[in-house]
Design an enzyme around this catalytic site. Sequence first.
Site, short mmCIF file in Angstrom:
data_model
loop_
_atom_site.label_atom_id
_atom_site.label_comp_id
_atom_site.label_asym_id
_atom_site.label_seq_id
_atom_site.Cartn_x
_atom_site.Cartn_y
_atom_site.Cartn_z
N GLY A 124 25.19 20.13 19.97
CA GLY A 124 25.60 18.75 20.23
C GLY A 124 27.07 18.53 19.95
N GLU A 125 27.51 17.41 20.46
CA GLU A 125 28.90 17.00 20.27
C GLU A 125 28.88 16.03 19.10
OE1 GLU A 125 32.93 16.79 21.86
OE2 GLU A 125 31.28 17.67 22.97
N LYS A 137 30.50 24.40 13.31
CA LYS A 137 31.15 23.16 13.74
C LYS A 137 32.61 23.47 14.02
CE LYS A 137 29.78 18.88 12.26
NZ LYS A 137 29.63 17.74 11.38
N ASP A 162 28.64 8.31 4.85
CA ASP A 162 28.09 8.28 6.21
C ASP A 162 26.63 8.74 6.22
OD1 ASP A 162 28.02 7.83 8.91
OD2 ASP A 162 29.02 9.70 9.46
P1 ADP Z 1 27.50 13.51 14.26
O1 ADP Z 1 28.89 13.75 13.77
O2 ADP Z 1 27.41 12.76 15.54
O3 ADP Z 1 26.64 12.97 13.17
P2 ADP Z 1 27.01 16.26 13.83
O4 ADP Z 1 28.36 16.83 13.93
O5 ADP Z 1 26.46 16.05 12.47
O6 ADP Z 1 26.89 14.91 14.65
O7 ADP Z 1 26.01 17.18 14.62
C1 ADP Z 1 25.96 17.29 15.99
C2 ADP Z 1 24.64 17.94 16.35
O8 ADP Z 1 24.54 19.22 15.74
C3 ADP Z 1 23.43 17.14 15.91
O9 ADP Z 1 22.47 17.14 16.95
C4 ADP Z 1 22.91 17.87 14.70
O10 ADP Z 1 21.51 17.76 14.63
C5 ADP Z 1 23.37 19.31 14.96
N1 ADP Z 1 23.70 19.98 13.68
C6 ADP Z 1 24.75 19.75 12.87
N2 ADP Z 1 24.74 20.55 11.77
C7 ADP Z 1 23.62 21.30 11.89
C8 ADP Z 1 23.00 22.33 11.08
N3 ADP Z 1 23.54 22.72 9.93
N4 ADP Z 1 21.87 22.89 11.53
C9 ADP Z 1 21.32 22.50 12.70
N5 ADP Z 1 21.81 21.55 13.50
C10 ADP Z 1 22.96 20.95 13.11
MG MG Z 2 26.93 14.07 11.56
#
Ligand code: ADP
Ligand code: MG
Length: 292
Positions: A16-17, A38, A131
Amino acid sequence: MSKEINERYKRLENLGEGTYGVVSKALDKKLNRYVAIKKIKMDVTNEGISCSSLREISALSDLKHENIVNLLEIYNNGRSLYLVFEFCDSDLQKFIKNFEGDIPLTTIKNILQQLIKALSYCHSHRTYHRDIKPGNVFMNNDGTIKLGDFGLSRVFRSESKHFTPEVISLWYRAPEILLKMPSYTSAVDMWSVGTILGELILKRPLFCGKSEQEQITQIFDLLGVPNERNWPGVNKYYHFTHDPDAPVPIDFNSHFSRIGKEGTSLLKSLLMYNPDDRMSAEKALAHPFFNC
Ligand code: ADP
Ligand code: MG
């Protein structure tokens, strides 16, 4: 991805973004486990990421707790920053959405207790999240909760103009932030925990304003309008006009009767207007709700 990362990780799919960058699932070839990477793009017109932010991110990797997503590695190639996290199966937002019927009380307690444990650890290490929302509370298939996105909001909001508070969901935001009070404490996280408890019970967000004003109004509709008695100093930040048609605050206990007397008592303590009266994570862990 830079060469160093490509050598160690095999990129699998886009997760995801996010607010700060793209998240991908990858296989750590060295340790044969899944990770979430990330990628945070730095503003090229800027100086890149500052030393203080990098220091702060490294400090986050020192936060080690069974209910906090582990930040495993940090890579910085000047243009982008790569944060490698342990991989989690899902998040609380998806869990609530996909759950058929009412979420059992034991499950609600289990989720909430783990979330509060993570916050108690962080608050005692003088870090707060700012957050907390279901999408940042990750979950594994065995029911383990892992709090994610820790401290990133603070690091990146100071870094770039793109990350204004507006990008963060209003729904879980504490009233002292909504009313623009000049300073706030770890109590902002506990308000968010209260809204999440409400959401676990109702299976829909407790408050879901489309604007700050609507958000404030929804809070007042549920909890009543705050006053100098229950929140000394509040009148300086909000001009309250009496609306004769304003709904009478609902009967809290009957609205949330499903979680019983102890549950509603905890919910009330977490949704206290005055941050000084709001229950701390440490105290919440000792609340009878978790023992009944
Ligand atoms: P936001 O900043 O919009 O809250 P995130 O950056 O936290 O979104 O995450 C974007 C996507 O990546 C989300 O769908 C989240 O579920 C997934 N994600 C983030 N970190 C993890 C992780 N450690 N394991 C699995 N999925 C993750
Ligand atoms: Mg997040």
